[in-house]
Write a protein that holds these residues in place. Structure first.
Motif, PDB file in Angstrom:
ATOM      1  N   ALA A  71       0.825  -1.204   0.000  1.00 40.60           N
ATOM      2  CA  ALA A  71       0.000   0.000   0.000  1.00 40.60           C
ATOM      3  C   ALA A  71       0.860   1.256   0.000  1.00 40.60           C
ATOM      4  CB  ALA A  71      -0.939  -0.004   1.210  1.00 40.60           C
ATOM      5  N   ASN A  72       0.173   2.380  -0.144  1.00 38.68           N
ATOM      6  CA  ASN A  72       0.806   3.691  -0.161  1.00 38.68           C
ATOM      7  C   ASN A  72       0.425   4.412   1.113  1.00 38.68           C
ATOM      8  OD1 ASN A  72       1.352   6.488  -0.659  1.00 38.68           O
ATOM      9  ND2 ASN A  72       1.392   6.055  -2.855  1.00 38.68           N
ATOM     10  N   THR A  73       1.407   4.936   1.836  1.00 40.27           N
ATOM     11  CA  THR A  73       1.119   5.564   3.125  1.00 40.27           C
ATOM     12  C   THR A  73       0.461   6.930   2.988  1.00 40.27           C
ATOM     13  OG1 THR A  73       3.393   6.411   3.182  1.00 40.27           O
ATOM     14  CG2 THR A  73       2.958   4.350   4.334  1.00 40.27           C
ATOM     15  N   ASN A  74       0.120   7.336   1.766  1.00 39.20           N
ATOM     16  CA  ASN A  74      -0.612   8.591   1.585  1.00 39.20           C
ATOM     17  C   ASN A  74      -2.098   8.433   1.885  1.00 39.20           C
ATOM     18  OD1 ASN A  74       1.636  10.083   0.798  1.00 39.20           O
ATOM     19  ND2 ASN A  74       1.419   9.481  -1.345  1.00 39.20           N
ATOM     20  N   TYR A  75      -2.527   7.226   2.217  1.00 38.06           N
ATOM     21  CA  TYR A  75      -3.939   7.030   2.539  1.00 38.06           C
ATOM     22  C   TYR A  75      -4.106   5.988   3.644  1.00 38.06           C
ATOM     23  CZ  TYR A  75      -3.223   3.300  -0.931  1.00 38.06           C
ATOM     24  OH  TYR A  75      -2.730   2.236  -1.652  1.00 38.06           O
ATOM     25  N   TYR A  76      -5.263   6.028   4.257  1.00 32.79           N
ATOM     26  CA  TYR A  76      -5.663   5.047   5.264  1.00 32.79           C
ATOM     27  C   TYR A  76      -6.615   4.038   4.631  1.00 32.79           C
ATOM     28  CZ  TYR A  76      -3.802   7.917   9.092  1.00 32.79           C
ATOM     29  OH  TYR A  76      -2.988   8.617   9.933  1.00 32.79           O
ATOM     30  N   VAL A  77      -6.702   2.880   5.257  1.00 35.32           N
ATOM     31  CA  VAL A  77      -7.583   1.820   4.780  1.00 35.32           C
ATOM     32  C   VAL A  77      -8.476   1.370   5.932  1.00 35.32           C
ATOM     33  CG1 VAL A  77      -7.729  -0.509   3.824  1.00 35.32           C
ATOM     34  CG2 VAL A  77      -5.919   1.035   3.061  1.00 35.32           C
ATOM     35  N   MET A  78      -9.793   1.399   5.704  1.00 37.25           N
ATOM     36  CA  MET A  78     -10.768   0.862   6.653  1.00 37.25           C
ATOM     37  C   MET A  78     -11.284  -0.457   6.087  1.00 37.25           C
ATOM     38  SD  MET A  78     -13.075   4.166   7.753  1.00 37.25           S
ATOM     39  CE  MET A  78     -14.190   3.123   8.715  1.00 37.25           C
ATOM     40  N   SER A  79     -10.944  -1.559   6.730  1.00 38.00           N
ATOM     41  CA  SER A  79     -11.412  -2.881   6.303  1.00 38.00           C
ATOM     42  C   SER A  79     -12.455  -3.362   7.296  1.00 38.00           C
ATOM     43  CB  SER A  79     -10.252  -3.879   6.258  1.00 38.00           C
ATOM     44  OG  SER A  79      -9.237  -3.449   5.381  1.00 38.00           O
ATOM     45  N   SER A  80     -13.583  -3.853   6.806  1.00 37.31           N
ATOM     46  CA  SER A  80     -14.623  -4.344   7.710  1.00 37.31           C
ATOM     47  C   SER A  80     -15.304  -5.569   7.123  1.00 37.31           C
ATOM     48  CB  SER A  80     -15.656  -3.250   7.993  1.00 37.31           C
ATOM     49  OG  SER A  80     -16.194  -2.727   6.799  1.00 37.31           O
ATOM     50  N   CYS A  81     -15.726  -6.465   8.013  1.00 35.78           N
ATOM     51  CA  CYS A  81     -16.463  -7.672   7.637  1.00 35.78           C
ATOM     52  C   CYS A  81     -17.950  -7.410   7.826  1.00 35.78           C
ATOM     53  CB  CYS A  81     -16.032  -8.859   8.496  1.00 35.78           C
ATOM     54  SG  CYS A  81     -14.430  -9.549   8.059  1.00 35.78           S
ATOM     55  N   LEU A  82     -18.695  -7.387   6.743  1.00 35.72           N
ATOM     56  CA  LEU A  82     -20.144  -7.288   6.846  1.00 35.72           C
ATOM     57  C   LEU A  82     -20.761  -8.648   7.116  1.00 35.72           C
ATOM     58  CD1 LEU A  82     -20.833  -4.869   3.862  1.00 35.72           C
ATOM     59  CD2 LEU A  82     -20.283  -4.317   6.226  1.00 35.72           C
ATOM     60  N   ARG A  83     -20.045  -9.686   6.724  1.00 31.43           N
ATOM     61  CA  ARG A  83     -20.452 -11.060   7.000  1.00 31.43           C
ATOM     62  C   ARG A  83     -19.206 -11.915   6.994  1.00 31.43           C
ATOM     63  NH1 ARG A  83     -24.885 -12.913   3.140  1.00 31.43           N
ATOM     64  NH2 ARG A  83     -23.188 -13.412   1.707  1.00 31.43           N
ATOM     65  N   GLY A  84     -19.212 -12.990   7.774  1.00 28.29           N
ATOM     66  CA  GLY A  84     -18.060 -13.879   7.794  1.00 28.29           C
ATOM     67  C   GLY A  84     -16.958 -13.361   8.696  1.00 28.29           C
ATOM     68  N   SER A  85     -15.739 -13.780   8.421  1.00 31.45           N
ATOM     69  CA  SER A  85     -14.607 -13.413   9.265  1.00 31.45           C
ATOM     70  C   SER A  85     -13.346 -13.282   8.416  1.00 31.45           C
ATOM     71  CB  SER A  85     -14.395 -14.473  10.359  1.00 31.45           C
ATOM     72  OG  SER A  85     -14.128 -15.746   9.769  1.00 31.45           O
ATOM     73  N   ALA A  86     -12.337 -12.656   9.011  1.00 28.72           N
ATOM     74  CA  ALA A  86     -11.069 -12.456   8.303  1.00 28.72           C
ATOM     75  C   ALA A  86      -9.948 -12.338   9.317  1.00 28.72           C
ATOM     76  CB  ALA A  86     -11.126 -11.194   7.443  1.00 28.72           C
ATOM     77  N   GLU A  87      -8.751 -12.632   8.866  1.00 28.88           N
ATOM     78  CA  GLU A  87      -7.556 -12.410   9.678  1.00 28.88           C
ATOM     79  C   GLU A  87      -6.588 -11.567   8.863  1.00 28.88           C
ATOM     80  OE1 GLU A  87      -4.040 -15.255  11.082  1.00 28.88           O
ATOM     81  OE2 GLU A  87      -5.819 -15.457  12.377  1.00 28.88           O
ATOM     82  N   LEU A  88      -6.235 -10.402   9.390  1.00 32.24           N
ATOM     83  CA  LEU A  88      -5.351  -9.479   8.702  1.00 32.24           C
ATOM     84  C   LEU A  88      -3.977  -9.463   9.357  1.00 32.24           C
ATOM     85  CD1 LEU A  88      -8.258  -8.433   7.926  1.00 32.24           C
ATOM     86  CD2 LEU A  88      -7.267  -6.152   7.815  1.00 32.24           C
TER      87      LEU A  88
END
Length: 333
Positions: A71-88
């Motif tokens: 990624a580019n540090t000029n921006y932020y990232v909002m990651s969200s699970c609307l359903r299911g699950s994830a591991e970041l």
């Protein structure tokens, strides 16, 4: 958990991971890689919308996948699970996201694995915008609190209305108005959220002690007096500090912990799992009251959650949209 209605959003359906990557790169990252897990025939749906300092991407697939990105540090990232699950894994930090939760960061490198039933919303925001907000790099958040639900609802309206997206994409005034509205709702959601978790503690010492005690003994029959004793303060002091730092009472906080523990068990359950046993193990004496609280919080009965995750593991992922209403925080009695 509210699921964005993607029927009006232009969604690419593809069985080619490379094609999915090219579509996502338009909204998120330039350096992106997707690898399906297992022998399922890969099929994904992805769509998005970009305007001003916001860029949205919505994705679901019928098989577990691993994603890697620079990624580019000029921006932020909002990651969200609307359903299911994830591991970041974000710059070496591991974050486990459940349904209705999210994480905001300013990543340099990130990877993630998603469950086969995961519907994820990823929002890229210009770094200058986040400087004006109170949600710091490395914060976890929940979409179930009223403020964030209002923000998600506005995103839902935007991505479900082609004419509105066209107006925002081509009219500078509409674009500026939508940017201002989404920024204000995001700020409001952070300010009103009782459930935002940060890397550094922002509560008083007695609140943190009480939280640690409740998490360690949530499955036990504990009372407010037990929690107060663990916090080593007067009852009124603890109650006032919980309202100040968490905007809920200690017993409401305990209820939330128990509901989260029960939901994790239901989502990880199998054919031999039993809702009554899950309720008892999570600390609920009365399964019927547990079902009522659970439905208030997650918009469905616990038995439905269990059946859905059993069928997901046995039959793969379905693309039918979830029509459950947004969750509401139940009130403990």
């Amino acid at each position: 958990m509210q699921i964005l209605n993607s029927h009006q959003l232009r969604m690419l359906t593809s069985n080619d991971p490379g094609e999915t990557v090219r579509q996502l790169a338009h909204y998120l990252f330039d350096d992106y890689k997707i690898s399906p897990i297992g022998r399922h025939g890969y099929l994904a749906r992805v769509g998005g919308f970009k305007f001003g300092c916001f860029s949205f991407a919505l994705m679901e697939s019928n098989a577990p996948i691993i994603m890697e990105a620079k990624a580019n540090t000029n921006y932020y990232v909002m990651s969200s699970c609307l359903r299911g699950s994830a591991e970041l894994c974000v710059d070496g930090k591991v974050i486990r996201m459940r349904e209705g939760t999210g994480f905001v960061s300013r990543p340099r490198r990130m990877s993630a694995s998603f469950s086969s039933d995961c519907v994820r919303l990823v929002v890229r925001l210009d770094a200058n915008l986040l400087r004006d907000l109170t949600l710091p790099d490395g914060s976890e958040f929940r979409l179930s609190n009223p403020g964030m639900a209002a923000w998600l609802g506005q995103v839902q309206g935007l991505l479900s209305c082609p004419s509105l997206m066209e107006a925002v994409g081509h009219d500078a005034g509409a674009c500026a108005h939508m940017e201002k509205l989404l920024s204000a709702l995001l700020q409001s959601g952070q300010d009103s959220s009782s459930e935002i978790e940060r890397q550094t503690p922002v509560a008083s010492r007695d609140v943190r002690r009480a939280e640690a005690f409740m998490r360690s003994h949530s499955h036990d029959d504990i009372s407010l007096a037990d929690i107060v004793a663990a916090a080593d303060v007067a009852t009124r002091t603890l109650q006032n500090n919980f309202m100040r730092y968490r905007a809920i009472t200690p017993m409401q906080y305990l209820l939330r912990i128990r509901l989260e523990a029960a939901r994790e068990q239901l989502m990880a359950g199998d054919e031999v799992s039993n809702v009554t046993n899950v309720a008892l193990e999570a600390g609920f004496k009365h399964p019927s009251r547990f079902a009522s609280f659970y439905r208030q919080q997650y918009g469905e009965l616990p038995s439905k959650t269990l059946r859905r995750h059993i069928s997901t593991r046995t039959a793969g992922c379905a693309f039918a949209p979830d029509k459950r209403p947004p969750g509401r925080t139940p009130v403990s009695r």
